[in-house]
Design an enzyme around this catalytic site. Structure first.
Site, short mmCIF file in Angstrom:
data_model
loop_
_atom_site.label_atom_id
_atom_site.label_comp_id
_atom_site.label_asym_id
_atom_site.label_seq_id
_atom_site.Cartn_x
_atom_site.Cartn_y
_atom_site.Cartn_z
N LYS A 254 -5.00 -2.72 10.81
CA LYS A 254 -4.35 -2.29 12.05
C LYS A 254 -3.51 -1.05 11.76
CE LYS A 254 -0.53 -2.59 11.42
NZ LYS A 254 0.33 -1.97 10.40
N TYR B 16 2.72 -5.40 16.24
CA TYR B 16 2.95 -6.86 16.11
C TYR B 16 3.76 -7.40 17.28
CZ TYR B 16 1.16 -6.56 11.38
OH TYR B 16 0.35 -6.37 10.29
P1 NAD Z 1 -0.77 3.40 1.26
O1 NAD Z 1 -0.31 4.79 1.43
O2 NAD Z 1 -0.01 2.54 0.32
O3 NAD Z 1 -2.30 3.34 0.82
C1 NAD Z 1 -3.26 4.20 1.36
C2 NAD Z 1 -4.42 4.36 0.40
O4 NAD Z 1 -5.30 5.35 0.92
C3 NAD Z 1 -3.98 4.85 -0.99
O5 NAD Z 1 -4.72 4.16 -1.97
C4 NAD Z 1 -4.39 6.32 -0.99
O6 NAD Z 1 -4.71 6.80 -2.30
C5 NAD Z 1 -5.64 6.29 -0.11
N1 NAD Z 1 -5.95 7.58 0.47
C6 NAD Z 1 -7.17 8.13 0.47
N2 NAD Z 1 -7.14 9.34 1.05
C7 NAD Z 1 -5.87 9.55 1.43
C8 NAD Z 1 -5.21 10.64 2.07
N3 NAD Z 1 -5.88 11.72 2.47
N4 NAD Z 1 -3.89 10.54 2.28
C9 NAD Z 1 -3.20 9.44 1.92
N5 NAD Z 1 -3.79 8.36 1.30
C10 NAD Z 1 -5.10 8.44 1.06
O7 NAD Z 1 -0.81 2.75 2.72
P2 NAD Z 1 -0.81 1.20 3.08
O8 NAD Z 1 0.58 0.76 3.34
O9 NAD Z 1 -1.61 0.45 2.08
O10 NAD Z 1 -1.56 1.23 4.50
C11 NAD Z 1 -2.97 1.33 4.60
C12 NAD Z 1 -3.43 0.71 5.92
O11 NAD Z 1 -3.07 -0.67 5.92
C13 NAD Z 1 -2.78 1.31 7.15
O12 NAD Z 1 -3.71 1.37 8.20
C14 NAD Z 1 -1.66 0.33 7.49
O13 NAD Z 1 -1.34 0.31 8.86
C15 NAD Z 1 -2.29 -0.98 7.06
N6 NAD Z 1 -1.28 -1.99 6.69
C16 NAD Z 1 -1.41 -3.23 7.20
C17 NAD Z 1 -0.47 -4.20 6.88
C18 NAD Z 1 -0.61 -5.58 7.43
O14 NAD Z 1 0.33 -6.36 7.32
N7 NAD Z 1 -1.75 -5.95 7.99
C19 NAD Z 1 0.61 -3.89 6.06
C20 NAD Z 1 0.69 -2.61 5.53
C21 NAD Z 1 -0.27 -1.66 5.85
#
Ligand code: NAD
Length: 356
Positions: A118, A203
């Site tokens: 999401k 949420y």
């Molecule tokens: P994050 O920044 O920690 O991770 C993103 C990943 O994407 C990294 O591994 C990064 O290397 C990669 N990536 C590839 N190309 C990229 C670019 N051009 N720029 C930036 N990163 C790039 O983010 P996250 O917190 O893991 O969030 C990822 C997704 O998960 C989002 O859509 C977020 O909304 C969702 N999320 C959901 C929950 C949940 O509770 N369901 C919690 C946190 C995040």
């Protein structure tokens, strides 16, 4: 564990899986993927069989941790080759929001089922393209709504929809945390689609919808409080909005990157129920006007992935309330909230008709 029977995508016990597991490839190995990894280690019906990453050190770490075969490790460029890989049943897209569309469509074209985190994407048009691509490819698409299999949330949904305390009249549901990293993609609208509303406000929207079982018909909204214009120059720092529902129910929610808040409260004709903490990672605490709510703290990601895996292993249809149609409805609502905050006017929300 047995979930409360209000879970409406549980597969009957008569279906035997005999140790069979759904094989997942995790696409994007950031912070949330790490949390998912802990869940997938504890899962019974699915496992990490592949990864998609641009970082060699992460690939090595995950390879060791999950005993992943070298041929199941992809980067963002050669990802489409996953089409020929029978080891992978599903791709779980955990990339920044603006990248969801591209990778969901590529996974669908490769013939893999998809879970996308999401928010489903950053625009209604992108969500529609993703849904169409998955339909065309004949694969199933789920949005990573982790609270649809969480016992406290299943219970507040039951309390609201079954009117256990009578008609719900008023809901307060808010989520906020402090985010200070200026390099974070979440603060760049082009990548995130918006600020805390897109990220965690979702949420609050979801809980109002599934507790009431109704779709909001209109929204008013206000940006603020604003305390750091420099850090939050591209996306909002905080936002508050009010929904009106067909029954007359009114809700008020805030989401913020600069105020800590995590709670849900519903006032009904003959009582009330609440969770506090409510929407973050928990552990949750809940009570009603009659006493405490007692449920075990579960591994949310393990349960969510297992429930999805069971449906797919049994060749059944995933429920609509975790589907792309649910993701696109949230996207319509998110954009209606932004429009209301930007114009200062009450905005009408398009109605849909699927069970919440
Ligand atoms: P994050 O920044 O920690 O991770 C993103 C990943 O994407 C990294 O591994 C990064 O290397 C990669 N990536 C590839 N190309 C990229 C670019 N051009 N720029 C930036 N990163 C790039 O983010 P996250 O917190 O893991 O969030 C990822 C997704 O998960 C989002 O859509 C977020 O909304 C969702 N999320 C959901 C929950 C949940 O509770 N369901 C919690 C946190 C995040």
């Amino acid at each position: 564990m047995t979930l409360p029977n209000f879970v409406n995508f549980s597969i009957p016990d008569s279906i035997r899986f005999e140790g069979k597991k759904l094989n997942m490839a995790i696409c994007g190995l950031g912070r949330y993927a790490d949390i998912l990894a802990n869940g997938l280690e504890a899962a019974q019906y699915c496992q990490v069989a592949g990864i998609v990453t641009g970082t060699a050190t992460k690939a090595e770490k995950w390879k060791k941790r999950f005993n992943i075969r070298q041929k199941n490790i992809y980067n963002y460029q050669n990802f489409d080759e996953i089409k020929n890989n029978k080891d992978i049943d599903l791709v779980y897209v955990v990339l920044p929001n603006s990248m969801h569309k591209d990778f969901v469509i590529r996974a669908a074209k490769a013939g893999k089922h998809v879970i996308v985190e999401k928010p489903m994407a950053t625009s209604v048009e992108d969500c529609r393209e993703m849904i169409n691509a998955c339909k065309k490819a004949g694969i199933q698409l789920a949005v990573g709504y982790r609270l649809h299999t969480e016992p406290f949330h299943l219970e507040i949904k039951r309390l609201g929809q079954e009117k256990v305390f009578g008609q719900v009249r008023l809901i307060e549901s808010s989520l906020g945390y402090v985010s200070g990293d200026p390099t974070e993609w979440r603060l760049r609208k082009e990548m995130s689609g918006g600020g805390p509303l897109m990220d965690i406000g979702l949420y609050c929207i979801q809980s109002c919808r599934y507790v009431s079982g109704e779709e909001p018909v209109s929204v008013t909204a206000q940006f603020g409080p604003v305390t750091n214009k420099k850090l939050f120059s591209d996306v909002e720092e905080s936002i508050t909005w009010q929904f009106e529902f067909p029954s007359g129910l009114v809700s008020n929610s805030s989401s913020s990157y600069n105020c800590k808040i995590d709670r849900f409260f519903a006032s009904a004709d003959e009582g009330s129920f609440e969770l506090n903490p409510a929407l973050g990672y928990g552990p949750y605490k809940g009570k009603t006007s009659q006493g405490d709510l007692n449920f075990p703290t579960i591994n949310q990601q393990a349960t969510q992935c297992d429930e999805i895996a069971k449906v797919l292993l049994a060749n059944k249809q995933l429920p609509v309330h975790i589907s792309g149609e649910e993701g696109i409805q949230d996207m319509r609502i998110l954009h209606a909230i932004y429009e209301a905050a930007e114009t200062g006017k009450k905005v009408t929300i398009p109605q849909i008709h699927h069970p919440l």
